[in-house]
Write a protein that holds these residues in place. Structure first.
Motif, PDB file in Angstrom:
ATOM      1  N   ILE A 119      40.053  50.462  37.945  1.00 54.14           N
ATOM      2  CA  ILE A 119      40.976  50.328  39.073  1.00 54.14           C
ATOM      3  C   ILE A 119      40.412  49.409  40.153  1.00 54.14           C
ATOM      4  O   ILE A 119      41.094  48.509  40.648  1.00 54.14           O
ATOM      5  CB  ILE A 119      41.301  51.719  39.661  1.00 54.14           C
ATOM      6  N   LYS A 179      40.259  45.749  39.171  1.00 47.37           N
ATOM      7  CA  LYS A 179      41.596  45.142  39.245  1.00 47.37           C
ATOM      8  C   LYS A 179      41.924  44.727  40.685  1.00 47.37           C
ATOM      9  O   LYS A 179      42.450  43.630  40.919  1.00 47.37           O
ATOM     10  CB  LYS A 179      42.644  46.132  38.741  1.00 47.37           C
ATOM     11  N   ASN A 180      41.601  45.576  41.659  1.00 46.98           N
ATOM     12  CA  ASN A 180      41.841  45.216  43.059  1.00 46.98           C
ATOM     13  C   ASN A 180      41.014  44.002  43.469  1.00 46.98           C
ATOM     14  O   ASN A 180      41.492  43.128  44.202  1.00 46.98           O
ATOM     15  CB  ASN A 180      41.514  46.398  43.964  1.00 46.98           C
ATOM     16  N   THR A 194      48.198  50.247  45.637  1.00 48.82           N
ATOM     17  CA  THR A 194      47.621  50.657  44.353  1.00 48.82           C
ATOM     18  C   THR A 194      46.701  51.859  44.527  1.00 48.82           C
ATOM     19  O   THR A 194      46.777  52.840  43.777  1.00 48.82           O
ATOM     20  CB  THR A 194      46.836  49.495  43.723  1.00 48.82           C
ATOM     21  N   ALA A 195      45.832  51.789  45.537  1.00 54.00           N
ATOM     22  CA  ALA A 195      44.882  52.877  45.765  1.00 54.00           C
ATOM     23  C   ALA A 195      45.587  54.150  46.227  1.00 54.00           C
ATOM     24  O   ALA A 195      45.294  55.244  45.735  1.00 54.00           O
ATOM     25  CB  ALA A 195      43.843  52.447  46.790  1.00 54.00           C
ATOM     26  N   ALA A 228      47.479  55.871  43.387  1.00 53.20           N
ATOM     27  CA  ALA A 228      46.571  56.575  42.475  1.00 53.20           C
ATOM     28  C   ALA A 228      46.045  57.859  43.106  1.00 53.20           C
ATOM     29  O   ALA A 228      45.968  58.910  42.450  1.00 53.20           O
ATOM     30  CB  ALA A 228      45.412  55.660  42.086  1.00 53.20           C
ATOM     31  N   ILE A 279      37.771  60.020  40.981  1.00 54.97           N
ATOM     32  CA  ILE A 279      38.577  58.828  41.230  1.00 54.97           C
ATOM     33  C   ILE A 279      39.032  58.772  42.687  1.00 54.97           C
ATOM     34  O   ILE A 279      39.039  57.710  43.313  1.00 54.97           O
ATOM     35  CB  ILE A 279      39.780  58.789  40.271  1.00 54.97           C
ATOM     36  N   LEU A 316      37.961  55.748  45.195  1.00 54.03           N
ATOM     37  CA  LEU A 316      39.004  54.840  45.690  1.00 54.03           C
ATOM     38  C   LEU A 316      39.061  54.810  47.208  1.00 54.03           C
ATOM     39  O   LEU A 316      39.312  53.752  47.810  1.00 54.03           O
ATOM     40  CB  LEU A 316      40.363  55.259  45.131  1.00 54.03           C
ATOM     41  N   THR A 354      38.287  50.980  48.332  1.00 50.45           N
ATOM     42  CA  THR A 354      39.449  50.195  48.765  1.00 50.45           C
ATOM     43  C   THR A 354      39.165  49.465  50.069  1.00 50.45           C
ATOM     44  O   THR A 354      39.406  48.253  50.191  1.00 50.45           O
ATOM     45  CB  THR A 354      40.671  51.108  48.926  1.00 50.45           C
TER      46      THR A 354
END
Length: 296
Positions: A165, A168-169, A205-206, A209, A252, A256, A260
């Motif tokens: 994840i 990807k960011n 996105t974060a 999730a 996770i 995150l 982030t």
């Protein structure tokens, strides 16, 4: 009594999914197998072995107890050809840790190769992969603050999922900065514009999730069958599922939250530092080239 008589006994338990009491025969959940007693001689690897078993008192952590036992074992002086080893859960935990470490390094290597091919650079993937270190710091910081136990198996799987994840960011951010530079924008302005523009998708996105994992982390349970048939959802928190899936979800979430914000701040800064170092090297090369021409 015979073993068959023992297996015919019924046991009563509460179904955590429905909250109802159920009764099943012992034979459906257990089997009878002959085993060696304590008067026999057990061997492992052709060596005689004596096994000591113990349970955990409520309120104690298995990892801490094993660590205390190891310190005591290290101080014990044994005759030649004798040794003490910790087995059971400790041995299984060590095997799981080694497997997850190999899987983590293998996944990192594969992602690194793919990103190098995509960006045709070896330094940009390092900037992107720094976000993984940010996420790991968030995981350990989150567990330290919350005081939750770090479960090797599911927390390790959570770290593997977390790496995908956050990478990807990082790719979204760095790729957009490169695109702005290709349009003719100056590097510093491209970094500022890219961070501002990509802030929204990275945060979305974060947050998506994290919000999606909260029910799994706290163990939200609901009987949808009862909800639609008799309007009784039997809603409750906790249960057996949170014991298994909770560590993965919290891993996770913790990673995150930290990764982030650090990705949006540190990754663009590292990109700018990389550009300035590259520009400085180019100026040094040009200066040396001019100096050689003057000497000639």
């Amino acid at each position: 009594r015979k073993p068959e008589d023992l297996l015919s006994l019924n046991i009563t338990f509460r179904d955590m999914s429905t909250g109802q009491l159920k009764t099943v025969p012992l034979a459906s959940v257990a089997t009878v197998e002959p085993s060696k007693n304590y008067n026999g001689i057990n061997r492992k690897g052709q060596r005689r072995m004596v096994t000591l078993y113990s349970g955990l008192v409520k309120g104690y952590n298995g990892n801490q107890v094993n660590a205390d036992l190891k310190r005591v074992i290290d101080d014990v002086r044994l005759p030649d050809s004798y040794e003490i080893k910790q087995g059971g859960a400790q041995e299984d935990q060590a095997e799981t840790s080694n497997f997850l470490l190999k899987a983590f390094l293998g996944s990192i290597a594969l992602m690194f190769i793919v990103i190098v091919i995509q960006f045709n650079s070896s330094t940009k993937p390092l900037i992107i992969f720094s976000t993984i270190m940010f996420s790991l710091s968030g995981v350990f910081l989150g567990y330290a603050i919350s005081g939750k136990p770090f479960v090797i198996a599911m927390s390790g799987v959570g770290i593997l999922a977390l790496a995908g994840i956050v990478v990807k960011n990082g790719i979204i951010l760095i790729e957009f900065i490169d695109e702005l530079k290709a349009r003719g924008m100056r590097t510093r302005q491209a970094i500022i514009e890219g961070g501002v523009t990509r802030m929204t998708p990275v945060l979305l996105t974060a947050s998506a999730a994290i919000l999606g994992l909260i029910p799994l982390a706290v163990g939200v349970n609901m009987d949808f069958g009862g909800l639609f048939t008799s309007f009784k959802p039997n809603f409750y928190l906790g249960g057996e599922s949170v014991v298994f899936w909770g560590p993965l979800a919290w891993t996770i979430i913790y990673g995150l939250i930290v990764a982030t914000f650090l990705t949006l701040i540190v990754a663009p800064s590292m990109y700018l530092i990389r550009f300035r170092m590259k520009l400085r090297r180019q100026r040094k090369k040009q200066y040396k080239r001019i100096l050689k021409l003057n000497m000639k």
